[in-house]
Design an enzyme around this catalytic site. Structure first.
Site, PDB file in Angstrom:
ATOM      1  N   THR A  67       0.861  -1.191   0.000  1.00 48.49           N
ATOM      2  CA  THR A  67       0.000   0.000   0.000  1.00 48.49           C
ATOM      3  C   THR A  67       0.894   1.236   0.000  1.00 48.49           C
ATOM      4  O   THR A  67       2.078   1.162   0.324  1.00 48.49           O
ATOM      5  CB  THR A  67      -0.869   0.057   1.278  1.00 48.49           C
ATOM      6  OG1 THR A  67      -0.004   0.119   2.435  1.00 48.49           O
ATOM      7  CG2 THR A  67      -1.766  -1.158   1.397  1.00 48.49           C
ATOM      8  N   ARG A 209      -7.203   9.359   4.127  1.00 45.96           N
ATOM      9  CA  ARG A 209      -7.589   8.508   5.248  1.00 45.96           C
ATOM     10  C   ARG A 209      -8.782   9.179   5.920  1.00 45.96           C
ATOM     11  O   ARG A 209      -8.830  10.415   6.035  1.00 45.96           O
ATOM     12  CB  ARG A 209      -6.446   8.364   6.267  1.00 45.96           C
ATOM     13  CG  ARG A 209      -5.324   7.432   5.814  1.00 45.96           C
ATOM     14  CD  ARG A 209      -5.744   5.961   5.782  1.00 45.96           C
ATOM     15  NE  ARG A 209      -4.684   5.072   5.332  1.00 45.96           N
ATOM     16  CZ  ARG A 209      -4.495   4.663   4.074  1.00 45.96           C
ATOM     17  NH1 ARG A 209      -5.300   5.063   3.112  1.00 45.96           N
ATOM     18  NH2 ARG A 209      -3.511   3.830   3.777  1.00 45.96           N
ATOM     19  N   ASP A 233     -14.249   8.389  -0.101  1.00 39.50           N
ATOM     20  CA  ASP A 233     -13.808   6.994  -0.287  1.00 39.50           C
ATOM     21  C   ASP A 233     -13.271   6.405   1.014  1.00 39.50           C
ATOM     22  O   ASP A 233     -13.257   5.185   1.174  1.00 39.50           O
ATOM     23  CB  ASP A 233     -12.714   6.947  -1.365  1.00 39.50           C
ATOM     24  CG  ASP A 233     -12.209   5.524  -1.608  1.00 39.50           C
ATOM     25  OD1 ASP A 233     -13.055   4.651  -1.916  1.00 39.50           O
ATOM     26  OD2 ASP A 233     -10.990   5.288  -1.502  1.00 39.50           O
ATOM     27  N   GLU A 238     -13.381   2.763   9.833  1.00 40.30           N
ATOM     28  CA  GLU A 238     -13.707   1.682   8.891  1.00 40.30           C
ATOM     29  C   GLU A 238     -13.535   0.350   9.613  1.00 40.30           C
ATOM     30  O   GLU A 238     -12.616   0.194  10.409  1.00 40.30           O
ATOM     31  CB  GLU A 238     -12.740   1.722   7.692  1.00 40.30           C
ATOM     32  CG  GLU A 238     -12.900   2.931   6.806  1.00 40.30           C
ATOM     33  CD  GLU A 238     -11.841   2.982   5.681  1.00 40.30           C
ATOM     34  OE1 GLU A 238     -11.136   1.984   5.454  1.00 40.30           O
ATOM     35  OE2 GLU A 238     -11.739   4.036   5.048  1.00 40.30           O
ATOM     36  N   HIS A 255     -13.445   2.612   0.311  1.00 43.02           N
ATOM     37  CA  HIS A 255     -11.972   2.654   0.318  1.00 43.02           C
ATOM     38  C   HIS A 255     -11.413   1.810  -0.839  1.00 43.02           C
ATOM     39  O   HIS A 255     -10.623   0.887  -0.613  1.00 43.02           O
ATOM     40  CB  HIS A 255     -11.434   2.181   1.678  1.00 43.02           C
ATOM     41  CG  HIS A 255      -9.985   2.514   1.903  1.00 43.02           C
ATOM     42  ND1 HIS A 255      -9.438   2.650   3.146  1.00 43.02           N
ATOM     43  CD2 HIS A 255      -8.958   2.721   1.033  1.00 43.02           C
ATOM     44  CE1 HIS A 255      -8.148   2.915   3.053  1.00 43.02           C
ATOM     45  NE2 HIS A 255      -7.825   2.967   1.764  1.00 43.02           N
ATOM     46  N   GLY A 258      -7.998   3.289  -4.765  1.00 43.62           N
ATOM     47  CA  GLY A 258      -6.708   2.774  -5.253  1.00 43.62           C
ATOM     48  C   GLY A 258      -6.793   1.357  -5.801  1.00 43.62           C
ATOM     49  O   GLY A 258      -5.766   0.742  -6.085  1.00 43.62           O
ATOM     50  N   TYR A 259      -8.012   0.837  -5.958  1.00 43.83           N
ATOM     51  CA  TYR A 259      -8.166  -0.574  -6.318  1.00 43.83           C
ATOM     52  C   TYR A 259      -8.198  -0.819  -7.825  1.00 43.83           C
ATOM     53  O   TYR A 259      -9.129  -1.462  -8.337  1.00 43.83           O
ATOM     54  CB  TYR A 259      -9.427  -1.142  -5.671  1.00 43.83           C
ATOM     55  CG  TYR A 259      -9.205  -1.711  -4.287  1.00 43.83           C
ATOM     56  CD1 TYR A 259      -8.198  -1.230  -3.462  1.00 43.83           C
ATOM     57  CD2 TYR A 259     -10.005  -2.727  -3.795  1.00 43.83           C
ATOM     58  CE1 TYR A 259      -8.009  -1.745  -2.191  1.00 43.83           C
ATOM     59  CE2 TYR A 259      -9.822  -3.255  -2.525  1.00 43.83           C
ATOM     60  CZ  TYR A 259      -8.814  -2.756  -1.734  1.00 43.83           C
ATOM     61  OH  TYR A 259      -8.613  -3.274  -0.481  1.00 43.83           O
TER      62      TYR A 259
HETATM   63  N1  LIG Z   1      -8.223   5.668  -0.977  1.00 42.96           N
HETATM   64  C1  LIG Z   1      -7.223   4.935  -1.443  1.00 42.96           C
HETATM   65  O1  LIG Z   1      -7.426   3.857  -1.975  1.00 42.96           O
HETATM   66  C2  LIG Z   1      -5.821   5.451  -1.343  1.00 42.96           C
HETATM   67  C3  LIG Z   1      -4.891   5.089  -2.313  1.00 42.96           C
HETATM   68  C4  LIG Z   1      -3.598   5.616  -2.243  1.00 42.96           C
HETATM   69  C5  LIG Z   1      -3.244   6.462  -1.202  1.00 42.96           C
HETATM   70  N2  LIG Z   1      -4.152   6.768  -0.251  1.00 42.96           N
HETATM   71  C6  LIG Z   1      -3.806   7.704   0.842  1.00 42.96           C
HETATM   72  O2  LIG Z   1      -3.383   8.921   0.240  1.00 42.96           O
HETATM   73  C7  LIG Z   1      -2.210   9.375   0.891  1.00 42.96           C
HETATM   74  C8  LIG Z   1      -1.377  10.173  -0.080  1.00 42.96           C
HETATM   75  O3  LIG Z   1      -0.824   9.317  -1.070  1.00 42.96           O
HETATM   76  P1  LIG Z   1       0.453   9.762  -1.918  1.00 42.96           P
HETATM   77  O4  LIG Z   1       0.882   8.606  -2.714  1.00 42.96           O
HETATM   78  O5  LIG Z   1       0.201  11.024  -2.643  1.00 42.96           O
HETATM   79  O6  LIG Z   1       1.496  10.016  -0.768  1.00 42.96           O
HETATM   80  P2  LIG Z   1       2.821  10.866  -0.873  1.00 42.96           P
HETATM   81  O7  LIG Z   1       3.625  10.548   0.329  1.00 42.96           O
HETATM   82  O8  LIG Z   1       3.436  10.706  -2.214  1.00 42.96           O
HETATM   83  O9  LIG Z   1       2.305  12.374  -0.767  1.00 42.96           O
HETATM   84  C9  LIG Z   1       1.733  12.926   0.386  1.00 42.96           C
HETATM   85  C10 LIG Z   1       1.979  14.436   0.345  1.00 42.96           C
HETATM   86  O10 LIG Z   1       1.277  15.025   1.442  1.00 42.96           O
HETATM   87  C11 LIG Z   1       2.106  16.069   1.938  1.00 42.96           C
HETATM   88  N3  LIG Z   1       1.706  16.436   3.296  1.00 42.96           N
HETATM   89  C12 LIG Z   1       2.088  15.856   4.461  1.00 42.96           C
HETATM   90  N4  LIG Z   1       1.506  16.524   5.491  1.00 42.96           N
HETATM   91  C13 LIG Z   1       0.753  17.510   4.959  1.00 42.96           C
HETATM   92  C14 LIG Z   1      -0.083  18.509   5.521  1.00 42.96           C
HETATM   93  N5  LIG Z   1      -0.259  18.651   6.837  1.00 42.96           N
HETATM   94  N6  LIG Z   1      -0.735  19.348   4.668  1.00 42.96           N
HETATM   95  C15 LIG Z   1      -0.567  19.238   3.327  1.00 42.96           C
HETATM   96  N7  LIG Z   1       0.242  18.332   2.751  1.00 42.96           N
HETATM   97  C16 LIG Z   1       0.882  17.459   3.553  1.00 42.96           C
HETATM   98  C17 LIG Z   1       3.515  15.495   1.845  1.00 42.96           C
HETATM   99  O11 LIG Z   1       4.498  16.515   1.892  1.00 42.96           O
HETATM  100  C18 LIG Z   1       3.470  14.787   0.503  1.00 42.96           C
HETATM  101  O12 LIG Z   1       3.888  15.617  -0.554  1.00 42.96           O
HETATM  102  C19 LIG Z   1      -1.525   8.102   1.402  1.00 42.96           C
HETATM  103  O13 LIG Z   1      -0.739   8.366   2.535  1.00 42.96           O
HETATM  104  C20 LIG Z   1      -2.684   7.198   1.726  1.00 42.96           C
HETATM  105  O14 LIG Z   1      -3.051   7.351   3.065  1.00 42.96           O
HETATM  106  C21 LIG Z   1      -5.432   6.272  -0.295  1.00 42.96           C
HETATM  107  O1  LIG Z   2      -2.633   3.435   1.125  1.00 35.79           O
HETATM  108  C1  LIG Z   2      -3.060   2.826   0.108  1.00 35.79           C
HETATM  109  O2  LIG Z   2      -2.314   2.404  -0.791  1.00 35.79           O
HETATM  110  C2  LIG Z   2      -4.534   2.656  -0.082  1.00 35.79           C
HETATM  111  O3  LIG Z   2      -5.283   3.194   0.943  1.00 35.79           O
HETATM  112  C3  LIG Z   2      -4.876   1.246  -0.396  1.00 35.79           C
HETATM  113  O4  LIG Z   2      -5.784   1.244  -1.449  1.00 35.79           O
HETATM  114  C4  LIG Z   2      -5.408   0.501   0.778  1.00 35.79           C
HETATM  115  O5  LIG Z   2      -5.691  -0.766   0.345  1.00 35.79           O
HETATM  116  P1  LIG Z   2      -5.692  -2.131   1.129  1.00 35.79           P
HETATM  117  O6  LIG Z   2      -5.033  -2.007   2.418  1.00 35.79           O
HETATM  118  O7  LIG Z   2      -7.121  -2.476   1.239  1.00 35.79           O
HETATM  119  O8  LIG Z   2      -4.966  -3.014   0.185  1.00 35.79           O
END
Ligand SMILES: NC(=O)c1ccc[n+]([C@@H]2O[C@H](COP(=O)([O-])OP(=O)(O)OC[C@H]3O[C@@H](n4cnc5c(N)ncnc54)[C@H](O)[C@@H]3O)[C@@H](O)[C@H]2O)c1
Ligand SMILES: O=C(O)[C@H](O)[C@H](O)COP(=O)(O)O
Length: 347
Positions: A67, A209, A233, A238, A255, A258-259
């Site tokens: 993840t 999150r 999402d 959860e 959630h 990202g799937y």
């Molecule tokens: N819903 C899903 O399926 C799914 C999928 C992928 C990621 N995510 C979530 O999304 C988040 C972000 O993913 P990503 O790949 O872009 O991560 P990443 O680490 O590449 O980017 C996160 C960005 O947030 C910035 N940041 C940190 N604290 C901050 C704040 N207080 N205010 C503003 N910006 C801030 C960081 O500097 C960084 O540039 C992941 O940590 C994960 O929790 C969810």
């Molecule tokens: O952080 C991530 O990559 C995403 O939230 C991810 O989609 C979570 O997925 P799972 O733990 O259900 O694989």
């Protein structure tokens, strides 16, 4: 080498069988201290909390999480215990961008929310936020970026203060990691005070999150009109999500932003690569997502094409019908393909 693996990580079995002496697959939430005690490595998802309670006294030396987010890993404990961990940066960022693209187009089509000329505020401009900003630009939106950690490191004028986004944006989308403490804490970043200071009745989107947004504050903001709509999402607590919030949002999904099959394949490959690096294994495997059943899409316009590739309403409907099946909907998810797997012919 003995590895314990979350049984919902796809595309992993064939490759891992050639790398490890013993592999045990188990549901992520059911990892126990007894199960992991004599394992050398874990390959997990967000459903396994890796902390002292799980790991103390075990042989585990390496954890890969398939993840992007890693808030389920107690990194301080891992450091203290000499356990190396690795996430899969960027693995599913294009999938989240696809989710946002389709959701914004649906907002335009179903709610008459014309995207062109509107202002999109991206909070957290990492792998996901950067791609979502590009989606906004391609849809003709003005884009404002907020990322204080990057602003501190990089300086310059690429980023804007959060206050400016709160005052000028028609859509605010969250792409930050969950950080519970410190200068850049994101836990309840959007709270009652945040919603009270919004100026444009924006649409709120959260694919980061659930804990980044205070549920009751968002509910109140939707009820009073401080926020006009929401695309959600990820949820606090959860899989026991707030049903009043689900009732009020425009798009509510379990959630799965990202799937994509692409994102899952990337995550699996990155986890195995990390495992091989850590244990000095020289291995070759090929992990590719399966082709879509209909790779050729015939469409009249961009919205039709995008929704043919991914339509969030299917996931939204499934969750509304059976919110109690939140975790099952994720576990049995029919992984979708990203845009690159399709050819679009406009008719
Ligand atoms: N819903 C899903 O399926 C799914 C999928 C992928 C990621 N995510 C979530 O999304 C988040 C972000 O993913 P990503 O790949 O872009 O991560 P990443 O680490 O590449 O980017 C996160 C960005 O947030 C910035 N940041 C940190 N604290 C901050 C704040 N207080 N205010 C503003 N910006 C801030 C960081 O500097 C960084 O540039 C992941 O940590 C994960 O929790 C969810
Ligand atoms: O952080 C991530 O990559 C995403 O939230 C991810 O989609 C979570 O997925 P799972 O733990 O259900 O694989």
């Amino acid at each position: 080498m003995k590895v314990i693996v979350d049984d919902k990580i796809p595309f992993i079995k064939e490759a891992l069988d050639t790398l490890a002496d013993e592999v045990i697959y188990a549901p992520g939430k059911d990892f126990t201290p007894e199960l992991v005690r004599d394992a050398d490595a874990l390959i997990i998802r967000t459903r396994t909390r890796c902390d002292r309670r799980l790991l103390e006294g075990s042989r585990v030396r390496f954890i890969a999480t398939a993840t992007i987010g890693f808030d389920h890993i107690d990194t301080a404990y891992c450091q203290e215990a000499g356990i190396t961990w690795q996430n899969a940066p960027g693995c599913n960022s294009a999938s989240v961008a696809q989710y946002m693209h389709s959701s914004l187009l649906l907002l335009q089509r179903q709610k008459g929310f014309r995207l062109e000329g509107k202002t999109l505020g991206v909070i957290g401009v990492g792998n996901v936020g950067t791609k979502v900003a590009q989606v906004g630009r391609e849809l003709g939106m003005r884009v404002l970026l907020n990322d204080p950690p990057r602003q501190e490191k990089e300086g310059g004028n690429l980023f804007s203060p959060l206050e400016q986004l709160m005052e000028e944006c028609d859509v605010l989308t969250f792409h930050v990691p969950l950080i519970r403490e410190g200068a850049h804490k994101t836990f309840h970043l959007a709270d009652a005070d945040f919603f009270g200071r919004l100026k444009c009745r924006p649409v709120i989107a959260n694919t980061s999150r659930g804990e980044v947004i205070e549920t009751q504050a968002l509910l109140h903001a939707l009820q009073t009109g401080q926020v006009s709509n929401a695309i959600i999402d990820v949820w606090e607590n959860e899989p026991n999500i707030n049903l009043d919030l689900l009732d009020r949002v425009f798009i509510g999904t379990p959630h799965i932003a990202g799937y994509s099959a692409d994102g899952k394949a990337n995550a699996t490959r990155m986890s195995l690569d990390a495992l091989c690096r850590f244990f000095h294994i020289d291995a070759h495997y090929h992990i590719e997502p399966p082709a879509p059943p209909q790779p050729l899409i015939e469409a009249h316009d961009l919205t039709e094409a995008s929704l043919a590739m991914y339509d969030p309403r299917r996931d939204d409907q499934a969750l509304r019908l059976h919110p109690e099946l939140f975790e099952k909907l994720r576990g049995d998810y029919p992984l979708r393909r990203e845009q690159g797997a399709f050819q679009v012919k406009y008719i």
